[in-house]
Design a protein around this motif. Structure first.
Motif, PDB file in Angstrom:
ATOM      1  N   SER A  51       0.234 -23.703  -8.067  1.00  0.00           N
ATOM      2  CA  SER A  51       0.415 -23.847  -9.511  1.00  0.00           C
ATOM      3  C   SER A  51       1.899 -23.954  -9.812  1.00  0.00           C
ATOM      4  N   ALA A  52       2.239 -24.932 -10.585  1.00  0.00           N
ATOM      5  CA  ALA A  52       3.637 -25.121 -10.981  1.00  0.00           C
ATOM      6  C   ALA A  52       4.010 -24.028 -11.978  1.00  0.00           C
ATOM      7  N   ALA A  53       5.289 -23.936 -12.269  1.00  0.00           N
ATOM      8  CA  ALA A  53       5.737 -22.987 -13.272  1.00  0.00           C
ATOM      9  C   ALA A  53       5.150 -23.385 -14.619  1.00  0.00           C
ATOM     10  N   ARG A  54       4.764 -22.382 -15.396  1.00  0.00           N
ATOM     11  CA  ARG A  54       4.155 -22.631 -16.703  1.00  0.00           C
ATOM     12  C   ARG A  54       4.879 -21.824 -17.759  1.00  0.00           C
ATOM     13  N   ALA A  55       4.825 -22.287 -18.998  1.00  0.00           N
ATOM     14  CA  ALA A  55       5.516 -21.595 -20.094  1.00  0.00           C
ATOM     15  C   ALA A  55       4.668 -21.602 -21.347  1.00  0.00           C
ATOM     16  N   GLY A  56       4.862 -20.555 -22.135  1.00  0.00           N
ATOM     17  CA  GLY A  56       4.224 -20.436 -23.442  1.00  0.00           C
ATOM     18  C   GLY A  56       5.249 -19.898 -24.420  1.00  0.00           C
ATOM     19  N   PHE A  57       4.997 -20.100 -25.697  1.00  0.00           N
ATOM     20  CA  PHE A  57       5.972 -19.732 -26.721  1.00  0.00           C
ATOM     21  C   PHE A  57       5.310 -18.921 -27.814  1.00  0.00           C
ATOM     22  N   VAL A  58       6.047 -17.926 -28.308  1.00  0.00           N
ATOM     23  CA  VAL A  58       5.593 -17.105 -29.421  1.00  0.00           C
ATOM     24  C   VAL A  58       6.683 -17.179 -30.482  1.00  0.00           C
ATOM     25  N   VAL A  59       6.337 -17.785 -31.619  1.00  0.00           N
ATOM     26  CA  VAL A  59       7.275 -17.895 -32.733  1.00  0.00           C
ATOM     27  C   VAL A  59       6.528 -17.391 -33.962  1.00  0.00           C
ATOM     28  N   SER A  60       6.780 -16.154 -34.348  1.00  0.00           N
ATOM     29  CA  SER A  60       6.024 -15.523 -35.422  1.00  0.00           C
ATOM     30  C   SER A  60       6.567 -15.882 -36.794  1.00  0.00           C
ATOM     31  N   LYS A  61       5.856 -15.453 -37.835  1.00  0.00           N
ATOM     32  CA  LYS A  61       6.279 -15.713 -39.211  1.00  0.00           C
ATOM     33  C   LYS A  61       7.575 -15.008 -39.558  1.00  0.00           C
ATOM     34  N   ALA A  62       7.960 -14.022 -38.776  1.00  0.00           N
ATOM     35  CA  ALA A  62       9.233 -13.338 -39.016  1.00  0.00           C
ATOM     36  C   ALA A  62      10.416 -14.279 -38.815  1.00  0.00           C
ATOM     37  N   ARG A  96       9.652 -15.591 -26.423  1.00  0.00           N
ATOM     38  CA  ARG A  96       9.381 -15.077 -27.769  1.00  0.00           C
ATOM     39  C   ARG A  96      10.641 -15.223 -28.606  1.00  0.00           C
ATOM     40  N   ALA A  97      10.541 -15.993 -29.686  1.00  0.00           N
ATOM     41  CA  ALA A  97      11.685 -16.213 -30.568  1.00  0.00           C
ATOM     42  C   ALA A  97      11.838 -15.033 -31.519  1.00  0.00           C
ATOM     43  N   LEU A  98      13.069 -14.611 -31.725  1.00  0.00           N
ATOM     44  CA  LEU A  98      13.379 -13.539 -32.669  1.00  0.00           C
ATOM     45  C   LEU A  98      13.928 -14.157 -33.958  1.00  0.00           C
TER      46      LEU A  98
END
Length: 149
Positions: A51-62, A96-98
């Protein structure tokens, strides 16, 4: 855009990375990383299921309204896609974006991402090929107005 094979999509995948992975926080983002055990990776090589490297993103309403959140996620997706090939096979990232990421430039997000990946031991100390610094003109040099003569 990241190819489908390079994306984390299931909430269970996100949960595993967030709970069992390592974390490196910066001012504008937090990177969670989970690398598979080298022996598991070797077994996967022999069974042709690398499996290749994988990424996911979390950008909340904050972070901001939908326009701001989508701009931040597009920037992060572009930055991560340039670095995914340098990560070990089987690595899963959750970025995860702040809230300060809403006003950050792509360069600032890139430097935070690189610092977090270096701290996690996933990136060497040299810059990725696409992020070479631009040459600067000495302060005392005359401005270049584009004339060749």
């Amino acid at each position: 855009m990241l190819p489908a094979a390079a994306r984390l999509r299931r909430s269970e995948d996100f949960r595993v990375v967030l709970r069992r992975g390592s974390r490196a926080g910066r001012r504008r983002l937090v990177v969670h990383a989970l690398t598979t055990d080298p022996s598991e990776a070797a077994d996967a090589v022999h069974s042709n299921t690398v499996s290749a490297a994988r990424a996911g993103f979390v950008v909340s309403k904050a972070v901001g309204n939908s326009v701001v959140r989508h701009r931040v996620s597009r920037r992060l997706r572009h930055l991560v896609s340039a670095r995914l090939g340098t990560l070990p096979a089987g690595t899963a990232l959750v970025v995860r974006a702040l809230p300060p990421s809403s006003t950050a430039s792509s360069a600032e997000l890139g430097s935070d991402l690189d610092a977090a990946l270096r701290r996690l031991g996933l990136l060497s100390s040299r810059r990725p090929a696409g992020d070479a610094p631009r040459p600067t003109r000495p302060a005392d040099a005359a401005p270049d107005h584009g004339s060749a003569v």
